[in-house]
Every structure is written in structure tokens, then in C-alpha cells.
Scaffold this active site. Structure first.
Site, mmCIF file in Angstrom:
data_model
loop_
_atom_site.group_PDB
_atom_site.id
_atom_site.type_symbol
_atom_site.label_atom_id
_atom_site.label_comp_id
_atom_site.label_asym_id
_atom_site.label_seq_id
_atom_site.Cartn_x
_atom_site.Cartn_y
_atom_site.Cartn_z
ATOM 1 N N ASP A 1 -2.013 -2.662 -5.038
ATOM 2 C CA ASP A 1 -2.604 -2.725 -3.708
ATOM 3 C C ASP A 1 -2.925 -1.296 -3.229
ATOM 4 O O ASP A 1 -3.616 -0.561 -3.928
ATOM 5 C CB ASP A 1 -1.657 -3.472 -2.758
ATOM 6 C CG ASP A 1 -2.277 -3.796 -1.417
ATOM 7 O OD1 ASP A 1 -3.095 -4.734 -1.355
ATOM 8 O OD2 ASP A 1 -1.949 -3.125 -0.426
ATOM 9 N N TYR B 1 -9.939 -9.167 7.545
ATOM 10 C CA TYR B 1 -8.706 -8.492 7.936
ATOM 11 C C TYR B 1 -8.839 -6.972 7.999
ATOM 12 O O TYR B 1 -8.293 -6.329 8.899
ATOM 13 C CB TYR B 1 -7.547 -8.913 7.027
ATOM 14 C CG TYR B 1 -7.519 -8.285 5.658
ATOM 15 C CD1 TYR B 1 -6.597 -7.290 5.339
ATOM 16 C CD2 TYR B 1 -8.397 -8.695 4.658
ATOM 17 C CE1 TYR B 1 -6.551 -6.712 4.079
ATOM 18 C CE2 TYR B 1 -8.358 -8.132 3.395
ATOM 19 C CZ TYR B 1 -7.441 -7.137 3.114
ATOM 20 O OH TYR B 1 -7.407 -6.561 1.863
ATOM 21 N N TYR C 1 -5.914 1.660 6.271
ATOM 22 C CA TYR C 1 -7.188 0.967 6.458
ATOM 23 C C TYR C 1 -8.086 1.755 7.420
ATOM 24 O O TYR C 1 -9.306 1.792 7.242
ATOM 25 C CB TYR C 1 -6.946 -0.435 7.014
ATOM 26 C CG TYR C 1 -6.138 -1.318 6.101
ATOM 27 C CD1 TYR C 1 -6.755 -2.096 5.123
ATOM 28 C CD2 TYR C 1 -4.748 -1.384 6.204
ATOM 29 C CE1 TYR C 1 -6.019 -2.914 4.282
ATOM 30 C CE2 TYR C 1 -4.002 -2.191 5.366
ATOM 31 C CZ TYR C 1 -4.639 -2.959 4.404
ATOM 32 O OH TYR C 1 -3.897 -3.756 3.563
ATOM 33 N N HIS D 1 -1.942 -12.317 -5.431
ATOM 34 C CA HIS D 1 -1.989 -10.882 -5.175
ATOM 35 C C HIS D 1 -0.714 -10.153 -5.587
ATOM 36 O O HIS D 1 -0.764 -9.054 -6.119
ATOM 37 C CB HIS D 1 -2.257 -10.661 -3.684
ATOM 38 C CG HIS D 1 -2.434 -9.229 -3.301
ATOM 39 N ND1 HIS D 1 -3.500 -8.456 -3.729
ATOM 40 C CD2 HIS D 1 -1.669 -8.400 -2.527
ATOM 41 C CE1 HIS D 1 -3.399 -7.234 -3.237
ATOM 42 N NE2 HIS D 1 -2.308 -7.174 -2.503
#
Length: 329
Positions: free
Chosen positions: A105, A154, A235, A300
Site C-alpha cells: 500500500d 476515497y 494522500y 488488498h
């Protein structure tokens, strides 16, 4: 079997929490969201039992790592995080020129960045879930994601500082983490305002078999202390990364790499990813790519869902490059 030990190390202006176990060549594990070092518990013990020293930090903004200015997303770029890792390696592996690297990730993103910026520090990379993302000089990432996935996607919902944190607070840390950790749909993750997870806030979340209440409680405790802002800043720094990494446009990742992803992972099912992985794109950008493995029926969090299989993959791959004479370079 020895126990995982914990310590705090000052690196690059922050206080980094590090978990480690074992003796031998270092294998550095980099976690993602919404995780911390704990996500690697199965892999760490396994690698320690096979003659390696497993080291797993909480990345800046996560878990027990403190000191990064969480009110400033610009301090959470790949350059900052790679800087943390380089300083950490100087301290935990002063006698090793290169280490083995494992990422998932956001940890995979940082692992790609580490290999791009400092390939001299990496023997080989075993990466999961998030493939290499070559920089598109014509369009910023968030602009692209909004155009392709819409404003409820998201990553787009995470952009406004404080907004999603308020919504998470209303839902509750435990429910937020249960929903993220349980997500294994192949489609994109949308978080509409007011109905983040699409059902009643009182509806129970059914945990997958690989995720126990004890595991959830550990993550809840970590995020109860650290909050979500530091993690969400990764992010929020996406466009900043894009601006800062212009010098690496078109650059290749020149270390040996094995990439593994689940076929139910939302990242694998993102537009263009399958073609990039299977039709030569990744091989072009990562010329020493050893193999791409797609695990069937896996989501995931593949390293937690199928730890025995992932442990085997990691060990076999690392064994290829454990000899001082073995190199693709």
C-alpha cells in the site's frame, strides 16, 4: 521463538517507533494505510526464524512515530519519508550497504520511491498491492482521480484537511478501521458524505476470518493515540509529490523486483492497471522485474489474509539475492 522488540529512534527530525526481531541481514518492512508495524507480525516472525533481522517502523504520522507536523501535508512527501528511511538504515544497519525491502500500500509507494531515489540502498524489493506509478507530466494525480472516479472516491474525499477526520469521529475509530480493513471488493472505494460506509452506523461489521477482534483492538489503540491526520496527509501530498518529482519523469526503477497483488484488490482493478502490469508497461519501467504474481480470490491485505503464501514468496525471492555474487545489475 524470541519476541518482537520495540524501540524509539530519532531520525530526520522525528521520533520513529520501530519493531524488530531476529539476527542476520536486514529485511525492512514498510506498511500502508490504515495500518502500522503490526500488519507485518506474521512476516517478521517468519523471516526471523529463517536467519534475517526483520525491521518494521511506523512511518511518519502513523502509530507510535511522533514529531512530524501533522498540520502540514507538505511534510509528508515521498522525499520526506524516504529521508526518514535512509536515516533509519544508517542507525539500524550501519554495516549493511544494502537491505532487502518489502512494501504494501503506501509502504509500496515509499518502497518504489526509495528504489528510485536511492537504489544503492536496496538489494531487492518485494512489493505488494500498489504497482509502480510513472509520473505523468501532463496532469496532476488528484485532477486525474476526480475526472476518472468522481468526487466521492476515497482519495478525493481525503483531500480537505479536517473534513474527513470529523466524519470519522462521528462514525468512531473502531468502525472506520473495521470497514477499511474488511474492504475487499474489486471496485473503487467511495465514501459519500453522511453515509461513509453505505449503511446504518449501528449495523455490525463482519470481520474476515484473518482479522480478529484482538487485531482490530490493536489498530484502534494506535489510531486513538495518533489520530488519522498524519496518515491522511500521504494522500494530501500526492500533488506535492508530483511537483517535486519532475526530475524523475521517465526514470526507471533499477533494482530486482517481485510484485504480488490480489485479484480482488481495488488497486489491481483500477483503470489501466491490468494492462500496465501484464502488457509490458511495468517491465519497461522496472527492467529487473522478476515476476508479477496475481493471487486468486485475495483482496488488498494479502499479507494478512494469506500470510503463509506471502511468507513463502518473500523468502524464495530474497534467497535469490542473498549471495554477495548474485545480482541483476
Amino acid at each position: 521463538m524470541e519476541k518482537i522488540e520495540h524501540k524509539n529512534i530519532e531520525v530526520n527530525g522525528i521520533n520513529m517507533h520501530v519493531a524488530e526481531i531476529g539476527q542476520g541481514p536486514v529485511v525492512l518492512f514498510l506498511h500502508g494505510f490504515p495500518e502500522c508495524w503490526y500488519t507485518w507480525r506474521h512476516q517478521m516472525s517468519f523471516m526471523a526464524s529463517h536467519g534475517h533481522r526483520a525491521v518494521a517502523p511506523d512511518l511518519r504520522g502513523f502509530g507510535g512515530t511522533t514529531g512530524a507536523p501533522i498540520d502540514d501535508p507538505s511534510k509528508f512527501t515521498t522525499l520526506h519519508v524516504v529521508g526518514d528511511i535512509i536515516e533509519l538504515l544508517k542507525i539500524v544497519a550501519p554495516d549493511e550497504d544494502k537491505v532487502f525491502l518489502v512494501g504494501h500500500d503506501w509502504g509500496a509507494v515509499m518502497a518504489w520511491a526509495l528504489c528510485l531515489y536511492r537504489p544503492d540502498k536496496v538489494k531487492a524489493l518485494f512489493n505488494m498491492s500498489v504497482s509502480f506509478g510513472p509520473r505523468n507530466p501532463k496532469r496532476k494525480p488528484i485532477e486525474t482521480l476526480r475526472a476518472v472516479c468522481g468526487p466521492d472516491y476515497y482519495v478525493c474525499r481525503f483531500q480537505e484537511p479536517g473534513e474527513i477526520e470529523e466524519e470519522f469521529a462521528k462514525v468512531g475509530t473502531k468502525r472506520v478501521l473495521e470497514n477499511f480493513l474488511s474492504y475487499r471488493a474489486p471496485g473503487p472505494l467511495f465514501l459519500p458524505k453522511g453515509i461513509l460506509f453505505g449503511d446504518s452506523p449501528d449495523a455490525p461489521t463482519i470481520l474476515p476470518s484473518w482479522l480478529s477482534e484482538e487485531d482490530v483492538a490493536y489498530y484502534v489503540n494506535q489510531y486513538a493515540q495518533s489520530g488519522f491526520t498524519g496518515a491522511l496527509n500521504y494522500y494530501r501530498a500526492l500533488d506535492i509529490n508530483w511537483e517535486l518529482t519532475a526530475p524523475w519523469t521517465g526514470a526507471q526503477v533499477k533494482v530486482p523486483v517481485k510484485f504480488v497483488v490480489g485479484d480482488l484488490d481495488l488497486t489491481y482493478n483500477a483503470p489501466g492497471t491490468k494492462d500496465y502490469l501484464h502488457k509490458g508497461g511495468l517491465k519497461k519501467d522496472v527492467p529487473f522485474l522478476d515476476e508479477v504474481v496475481v493471487m486468486k480470490g485475495v483482496g488488498h491485505f494479502l499479507h494478512e489474509e494469506k500470510p503463509d503464501e506471502i511468507n513463502k514468496y518473500i523468502h524464495q525471492f530474497i534467497q535469490k539475492f542473498s549471495s554477495p555474487r548474485c545480482s541483476l545489475l
